[in-house]
Structure formats: C-alpha cells, structure tokens
Design an enzyme around this catalytic site. Structure first.
Site, PDB file in Angstrom:
ATOM      1  N   GLY A  19       7.397   7.713   2.524  1.00 46.44           N
ATOM      2  CA  GLY A  19       7.436   9.649   2.836  1.00 46.44           C
ATOM      3  C   GLY A  19       7.827  10.427   2.915  1.00 46.44           C
ATOM      4  N   SER A 109       3.061  -3.997   2.371  1.00 46.74           N
ATOM      5  CA  SER A 109       3.770  -3.816   1.665  1.00 46.74           C
ATOM      6  C   SER A 109       3.263  -6.314   0.877  1.00 46.74           C
ATOM      7  CB  SER A 109       6.059  -4.950   1.803  1.00 46.74           C
ATOM      8  OG  SER A 109       5.756  -5.599   0.702  1.00 46.74           O
ATOM      9  N   SER A 110       3.243  -6.135  -0.170  1.00 44.00           N
ATOM     10  CA  SER A 110       2.341  -7.440  -0.973  1.00 44.00           C
ATOM     11  C   SER A 110       3.355  -8.933  -0.923  1.00 44.00           C
ATOM     12  CB  SER A 110       2.423  -6.834  -2.445  1.00 44.00           C
ATOM     13  OG  SER A 110       4.039  -6.293  -2.833  1.00 44.00           O
ATOM     14  N   CYS A 111       4.769  -8.406  -0.244  1.00 47.71           N
ATOM     15  CA  CYS A 111       5.754  -9.611   0.061  1.00 47.71           C
ATOM     16  C   CYS A 111       4.638  -9.885   1.117  1.00 47.71           C
ATOM     17  CB  CYS A 111       6.980  -9.041   0.666  1.00 47.71           C
ATOM     18  SG  CYS A 111       6.975  -8.858   2.162  1.00 47.71           S
ATOM     19  N   TYR A 138      10.977 -10.261   6.960  1.00 47.49           N
ATOM     20  CA  TYR A 138      10.454  -8.775   6.468  1.00 47.49           C
ATOM     21  C   TYR A 138       8.781  -8.759   6.666  1.00 47.49           C
ATOM     22  CZ  TYR A 138       8.841  -4.482   4.377  1.00 47.49           C
ATOM     23  OH  TYR A 138       8.540  -3.163   3.874  1.00 47.49           O
ATOM     24  N   LYS A 142       5.561  -8.058   8.665  1.00 47.71           N
ATOM     25  CA  LYS A 142       4.458  -6.527   8.147  1.00 47.71           C
ATOM     26  C   LYS A 142       3.799  -7.323   8.091  1.00 47.71           C
ATOM     27  CE  LYS A 142       6.656  -3.086   6.396  1.00 47.71           C
ATOM     28  NZ  LYS A 142       6.163  -1.945   7.206  1.00 47.71           N
ATOM     29  N   HIS A 181      15.754  -2.618  -4.719  1.00 39.42           N
ATOM     30  CA  HIS A 181      14.023  -3.467  -5.683  1.00 39.42           C
ATOM     31  C   HIS A 181      14.725  -3.013  -6.913  1.00 39.42           C
ATOM     32  CE1 HIS A 181      12.594  -2.069  -1.771  1.00 39.42           C
ATOM     33  NE2 HIS A 181      12.309  -3.635  -2.156  1.00 39.42           N
TER      34      HIS A 181
END
Length: 324
Positions: A19, A109-111, A138, A142, A181
């Site tokens: 953001g 997110s790529s997760c 999570y 998403k 992370h």
C-alpha cells in the site's frame, strides 16, 4: 488503450508494504488517494466501512489491506489470519459495490496455489491441490477474495480485478526476525550478527526451497498497470472464471542462495547453518508471469539491486522499526 485513474481512489492499507509503495507511485503521478489509518477506519467493522463508502463515494478501490506474516506468525495465529482477512475483504468489496464502485483491485498472494503445484505456477493451478499447511488459513481467505471479485463481476457486471504477487520485499517491510517474511528477517538477522560480532547464523529449514522475490516498487507499478488496462484488453487475456493475474519477477533462488546474497550485502563473514528439524514450507514457489507479460508488463528491479536498496532503507530506519 488505458482506462486511466480518473475519479476518487480509496487506497485501503496505505501504510502496509504494498500500500505504501502504491501510494508513493500515485503521489508521483500527481494523484492523492483517499486514505484512512486503522484508528480512523476499522475495516473489520462493517458499519464503519459502510459509512465511509457512503460519505466518500470513491470511484475506484484498491484493496491492499491485509493481515500478513511469515511462517511463525501464520502457524501461531491461524484463526486470526483467516478471520481478519475474510471479514476485511468481505466488508470492503461488498460495501464498495453497494456504494456504486465499478472498479476495484484486490491484492492476493502466491500462497493461493497448491503446495505441489507444477512450476512455474500458472493461474489455472488454483484449487487443483492441497495447500501448504503452514499458511492455509491465510491462503483460503485470499482465494475467497479472488472468487468474490469474480462472482461480483459475473452477477453484477462490475470490473473487479485481482493480482497475485510473489514474495515481496522493499522499503517499509516488517523486519522482525520471527514475525516477518524470510528476506527482511534475514536482513535483520545478518545485520545484528555483524554489529554484535556473532560468527554463526542459524536459519530454519534445509536451505533448499526456492523462492521468487519481487521488489515492492515493481509490484506497485504492476498493480496500477493492471488496474488501468482497458477492460477489453484485460478480458481478452483472462478467463472470466479465472480472472486473477500473477505478478512476479520470473526467476527464483534457493533460500541458501538468498542467505549468501544477504550475507554479502550486509558484510557478514561468519558461518551460515541450516536447521533441517524446522519446517521448509513449500518446496518451490515460482509464478508463471506469461499472462502479465502478454498484457505488456514485466519486472525491472534485479534482486541484488533491490536487496541493497532495502538494506540501506533498513539501516536508516533501524532504530524506529517495529519490534513485533
């Protein structure tokens, strides 16, 4: 052809990693979005979100707000991660629609992809296998956000798009060694080792998992690119039932290679030891960015350059960074 960013833009999550980068980019373009801190607008409070949307009447919403964290944070607070993200997304997306918002960008997110998805991961891998257990709550939140945007598009004809970033890093990141992370956590850990004269740094896992890293300024640029893309062009390169777009660098490194790079950047010369008794997480996470490339965008900030820049930012803010 571009749809532009005319009108009032509400940037939710302007203080977060992504953001804040989007805010910087918008400001450089002479655009000052609507912003609210958490104390000014609690996105978990549907009545507060409804009142905000009704009074401010944004034309465009960028949903960059989320409850985020690394493996440790996800494992220790799974209920918090799934609850807060589901509620936040539902409140913002639904109340934006009710207020007449036709264009919205949701950041995922790529997760979201299965733990053992074929590499590199295409958008079509979504919901084809079991998720990585350490961040499943999570990821499910998403996925729900993506499907909510798709469903509103199909039922109401609005233009709600989703972008799925790979692992992000850069200025404004959370540098806590346990709750952040991997890249910012390692930057802080190696910096502390150098300052304290420690000659051994231990890292969770085997060091073999591979990760892709994208500088947050690249992510901000990609987000606005996708948001501004003419709807006809966007829809030609996406499936209405699978409308999210991967955003990545297009290459990956092992955690061991990342550790070696960060050690070099920070000037650490001691031993790096991996603890195989700790979880590795997903074996590999590399996004297929072919769809975004077809649209006309690709990342431009190399990993080493980005890490060096991020480390300089960390050094200038080290004494004021949050500790939790």
């Amino acid at each position: 052809m571009s749809e532009g960013l005319e009108g009032r833009i509400f940037l939710a999550g302007h203080r977060g990693l992504v953001g804040s980068a989007i805010h910087r980019l918008l400001t450089r373009r002479g655009i000052e979005p609507l912003r609210r801190t958490r104390s000014e607008l609690d996105l978990l409070d549907v009545n507060a979100v409804r009142a905000f949307m009704a009074s401010e009447r944004p034309d465009i919403v960028i949903l960059a707000a989320a409850k985020v964290g690394g493996i440790h944070a996800n494992a220790s607070s799974p209920a918090t991660f799934i609850r807060d993200n589901l509620v936040m997304q539902c409140n913002v997306i639904d109340e934006a629609f009710k207020a007449g918002v036709k264009r919205l960008l949701f950041l995922g997110s790529s997760c979201i992809y299965p733990k053992h998805a074929e590499q590199p991961m295409r958008e079509s891998a979504l919901l084809t296998g079991v998720l990585e257990p350490s961040n499943e709550p999570y990821a499910i939140a998403k996925i729900a956000g993506i499907k909510m945007c798709e469903s509103y598009n199909r039922q109401y004809g609005v233009d709600y798009r989703s972008v799925m970033p790979t692992n992000l890093y850069g200025p404004g990141d959370n540098f806590h060694p346990q709750n952040s992370h991997v890249l910012p956590a390692l930057l802080r850990r190696f910096d502390e080792a150098v300052r304290k004269g420690v000659d051994r740094v231990e890292i969770w896992g085997t060091g073999t998992p591979r990760r892709e890293f994208l500088h947050v300024d690249d992510m901000a640029a990609a987000s606005l690119f996708v948001l501004e893309l003419d709807r006809s062009v966007y829809e030609r390169t996406t499936d209405p039932m699978l409308s999210h777009v991967n955003v990545g660098f297009g290459d990956d490194v092992s955690i061991a290679e990342l550790a070696a790079l960060i050690a070099d950047v920070t000037g650490y010369r001691g031993a790096v030891v991996f603890d195989p008794t700790k979880p590795d997480g997903t074996p590999r996470k590399l996004l297929d960015v072919g769809r975004l490339s077809t649209m006309g965008w690709q990342a431009s900030i190399p990993l080493r350059h980005g890490v060096e820049e991020t480390y300089r930012w960390f050094l200038s803010h080290r004494d004021t960074l949050r500790s939790v």
